[in-house]
Enzyme design. Structure first.
Site, PDB file in Angstrom:
ATOM      1  N   LYS A  54     -24.859 -25.040  55.336  1.00 28.47           N
ATOM      2  CA  LYS A  54     -24.602 -24.132  54.213  1.00 28.47           C
ATOM      3  C   LYS A  54     -25.502 -24.457  53.031  1.00 28.47           C
ATOM      4  O   LYS A  54     -26.092 -23.573  52.410  1.00 28.47           O
ATOM      5  CB  LYS A  54     -23.137 -24.240  53.778  1.00 28.47           C
ATOM      6  CG  LYS A  54     -22.809 -23.439  52.519  1.00 28.47           C
ATOM      7  CD  LYS A  54     -21.431 -23.764  51.973  1.00 28.47           C
ATOM      8  CE  LYS A  54     -21.413 -24.976  51.098  1.00 28.47           C
ATOM      9  NZ  LYS A  54     -21.445 -24.689  49.660  1.00 28.47           N
ATOM     10  N   ASN A  55     -25.584 -25.752  52.692  1.00 25.62           N
ATOM     11  CA  ASN A  55     -26.330 -26.151  51.506  1.00 25.62           C
ATOM     12  C   ASN A  55     -27.827 -25.949  51.649  1.00 25.62           C
ATOM     13  O   ASN A  55     -28.562 -26.010  50.665  1.00 25.62           O
ATOM     14  CB  ASN A  55     -26.036 -27.614  51.158  1.00 25.62           C
ATOM     15  CG  ASN A  55     -24.643 -27.802  50.587  1.00 25.62           C
ATOM     16  OD1 ASN A  55     -24.009 -26.844  50.136  1.00 25.62           O
ATOM     17  ND2 ASN A  55     -24.151 -29.028  50.614  1.00 25.62           N
ATOM     18  N   CYS A 150     -16.970 -24.642  42.593  1.00 27.72           N
ATOM     19  CA  CYS A 150     -15.937 -25.675  42.598  1.00 27.72           C
ATOM     20  C   CYS A 150     -15.867 -26.389  41.249  1.00 27.72           C
ATOM     21  O   CYS A 150     -16.895 -26.691  40.629  1.00 27.72           O
ATOM     22  CB  CYS A 150     -16.232 -26.722  43.676  1.00 27.72           C
ATOM     23  SG  CYS A 150     -15.906 -26.168  45.353  1.00 27.72           S
ATOM     24  N   ARG A 155     -22.149 -30.067  36.092  1.00 25.27           N
ATOM     25  CA  ARG A 155     -23.350 -29.609  36.792  1.00 25.27           C
ATOM     26  C   ARG A 155     -24.162 -28.629  35.945  1.00 25.27           C
ATOM     27  O   ARG A 155     -24.338 -27.461  36.300  1.00 25.27           O
ATOM     28  CB  ARG A 155     -22.967 -28.974  38.133  1.00 25.27           C
ATOM     29  CG  ARG A 155     -22.348 -29.971  39.088  1.00 25.27           C
ATOM     30  CD  ARG A 155     -22.388 -29.504  40.523  1.00 25.27           C
ATOM     31  NE  ARG A 155     -21.292 -28.608  40.837  1.00 25.27           N
ATOM     32  CZ  ARG A 155     -21.005 -28.200  42.071  1.00 25.27           C
ATOM     33  NH1 ARG A 155     -21.729 -28.599  43.080  1.00 25.27           N
ATOM     34  NH2 ARG A 155     -19.991 -27.384  42.292  1.00 25.27           N
ATOM     35  N   ASP A 341     -20.529 -35.328  49.108  1.00 26.11           N
ATOM     36  CA  ASP A 341     -19.764 -34.312  49.830  1.00 26.11           C
ATOM     37  C   ASP A 341     -18.956 -34.884  50.991  1.00 26.11           C
ATOM     38  O   ASP A 341     -18.201 -34.146  51.642  1.00 26.11           O
ATOM     39  CB  ASP A 341     -20.697 -33.223  50.358  1.00 26.11           C
ATOM     40  CG  ASP A 341     -21.051 -32.202  49.280  1.00 26.11           C
ATOM     41  OD1 ASP A 341     -20.524 -32.312  48.164  1.00 26.11           O
ATOM     42  OD2 ASP A 341     -21.851 -31.297  49.563  1.00 26.11           O
ATOM     43  N   ARG A 433     -15.464 -21.160  52.349  1.00 23.50           N
ATOM     44  CA  ARG A 433     -16.783 -21.179  51.725  1.00 23.50           C
ATOM     45  C   ARG A 433     -17.746 -22.078  52.478  1.00 23.50           C
ATOM     46  O   ARG A 433     -18.961 -21.875  52.410  1.00 23.50           O
ATOM     47  CB  ARG A 433     -16.685 -21.679  50.271  1.00 23.50           C
ATOM     48  CG  ARG A 433     -16.027 -20.708  49.313  1.00 23.50           C
ATOM     49  CD  ARG A 433     -16.037 -21.282  47.894  1.00 23.50           C
ATOM     50  NE  ARG A 433     -17.351 -21.829  47.596  1.00 23.50           N
ATOM     51  CZ  ARG A 433     -17.572 -23.083  47.198  1.00 23.50           C
ATOM     52  NH1 ARG A 433     -16.575 -23.904  47.025  1.00 23.50           N
ATOM     53  NH2 ARG A 433     -18.795 -23.485  46.956  1.00 23.50           N
TER      54      ARG A 433
END
Length: 453
Positions: A54-55, A150, A155, A341, A433
């Site tokens: 995903k990332n 999230c 960030r 993560d 997600r």
């Protein structure tokens, strides 16, 4: 095939065709009302195919804005909510795209209608800010809403903007939007030194620099595999990028990028999550289409805890017998250190280890929000600043718990696998997600798990 149509204001499904709704809230409405119920005590054995990262996929999708030719991706995790949310952002910008059930996708940004990414879609996901660099480089102007996502830390996007200003862009913040304008003649190559390592800032500025005049150097750049994957696709599109995987990335600007076909790398976070699941629940998992090279920092701590790990071709075999797990310490760091993560999942494993382990979080300041939920299940965790001491207990007990972010959601599901009784995880839209077919994958390996209304 998942085919996206721009002007349909309601989510419709006929056979295998899905239309993106105009209102992004509708995308998560159904999953927001669902829960996951896990009855613990089952060992898990079987094979899981790891999805595309995903990332990585999100950044690759943004990079398709840099060319007026079609880009095709394989191993694309099309079922993920984040992928579909970003597809809506790109479609709004004028990208013609098709996502197929065979995990392929085609993106064609022949004409960008207007380089404006609206709040209604961007607020759903922080990765949306990564359309800024490509739009600025290709169109000379971009207007992008500040993003959401999230709630695990601030960030900020200041490092993204600092790099583009170094390349000559004029940037203002107005009413929640970033407005960026390139100088006459386009962005100019520059040396950009990041004061701290930032994955997003590295990616955004690397994309912007591909069409800049001259040479750009990103110093103290992030080194994640997803950045290497993005750089490899950009090079396949005609960019000239060297130093990928190191702390200094050099980009020689080119006049134009073209289309390509690119295979998305395996998801290292999903890989690590299932390795930790095998350690917790016992049994043997064969994780296909992945590599230990992607999770090197996780291997030693898991082996120290008692997991047996081996590799066969493109598969990882993770196995634990009846011997008890042992507590160990970890500290999250930028790649190649321990991935933030995977911190929540690893902490869940420590709750059932003999002795104690310490988890130190150095990346995000709010990433211990899963601790109170684990405590509801009987975990013994003491938080001191950015560290948590986890003392192993004999058992966890099933409870009603609330997911606070994507990886915390996964940690609670893992806890449910080994808890006595039934665990119900609420707010599972976070999981949708980032994990494709989580329930189906675990069920196929013997877990007692289901989605419920």
């Amino acid at each position: 095939m998942l085919h996206y149509q721009e002007h349909d204001a309601t989510a419709q499904k006929t056979d295998n065709i899905i239309s993106i709704p105009a209102n992004a809230d509708a995308m998560t409405q159904s999953s927001g009302l669902e829960k996951i119920r896990v009855t613990g005590g089952k060992t898990i054995n079987g094979t899981i195919r790891i999805s595309g990262a995903k990332n990585s996929a999100l950044k690759l999708m943004c990079a398709t804005l840099l060319s007026d030719e079609a880009v095709e991706m394989t191993n694309l995790p099309v079922a993920l909510q984040d992928i579909q949310t970003l597809a809506g952002v790109l479609q709004q910008l004028g990208v013609a795209l098709t996502l197929r059930e065979d995990k392929t996708g085609t993106f064609h940004a022949r004409v960008i209608d207007k380089p404006l990414a609206h709040y209604d879609l961007v607020r759903k996901m922080r990765a949306s800010i990564l359309v800024l660099g490509p739009l600025l480089a290709r169109c000379g102007y971009a207007e992008v809403s500040l993003p959401g996502g999230c709630a695990i830390g601030t960030r900020p996007v200041d490092l993204h903007l600092m790099g583009m200003e170094k390349m000559g862009a004029t940037i203002t913040l107005e009413e929640g939007y970033v407005k960026a304008k390139a100088p006459e003649g386009g962005l100019q190559g520059a040396d950009i030194t990041f004061p701290v390592v930032s994955v997003g800032a590295t990616e955004n500025n690397m994309m912007a620099a591909t069409l800049a005049k001259g040479t750009t150097r990103l110093i103290n750049a992030a080194r994640e595999p997803e950045i290497v994957d993005l750089g490899n696709m950009l090079n396949a599109m005609g960019a000239k990028i060297t130093g990928l995987g190191t702390s200094t990335i050099t980009i020689e600007g080119v006049e134009k990028l073209h289309g390509c076909t690119h295979d998305v790398i395996p998801d290292r976070i999903e890989t690590g999550t299932w390795m930790i699941a095998a350690a917790l629940a016992g049994g043997t998992l064969r994780l296909e289409h992945t590599s230990l090279n992607l999770v090197e920092a996780l291997v030693k701590p898991l082996e120290k805890a008692g997991l047996e790990i081996s590799e066969e071709g493109d598969a990882i075999i993770a196995s634990r017998t009846d011997k008890p797990l042992k507590g160990t310490d970890i500290m999250t760091e930028p790649h190649p250190g321990f991935a933030t993560d995977l911190q929540a999942q690893f902490m869940t494993m420590l709750t059932l280890c003999e002795g104690a382990g310490m988890v130190t979080e150095t990346i995000f300041e709010n990433r211990f929000m899963h601790v109170p939920e684990l405590a509801r299940m009987g975990a013994d965790i003491t938080v001191q600043g950015n560290s948590a001491i986890v003392r192993g207990v004999k058992k966890l007990k099933g409870a009603e718990v609330m997911a606070t972010d994507l990886r915390a959601s996964a940690s609670l599901v893992l806890a449910g696998l080994v808890a006595e009784g039934t665990t119900t995880v609420n707010r599972i839209y976070h999981l949708d997600r980032g994990y494709e077919n989580l329930v189906e994958k675990l069920s196929a390996c013997g877990a007692d798990i289901e989605r419920i209304a």
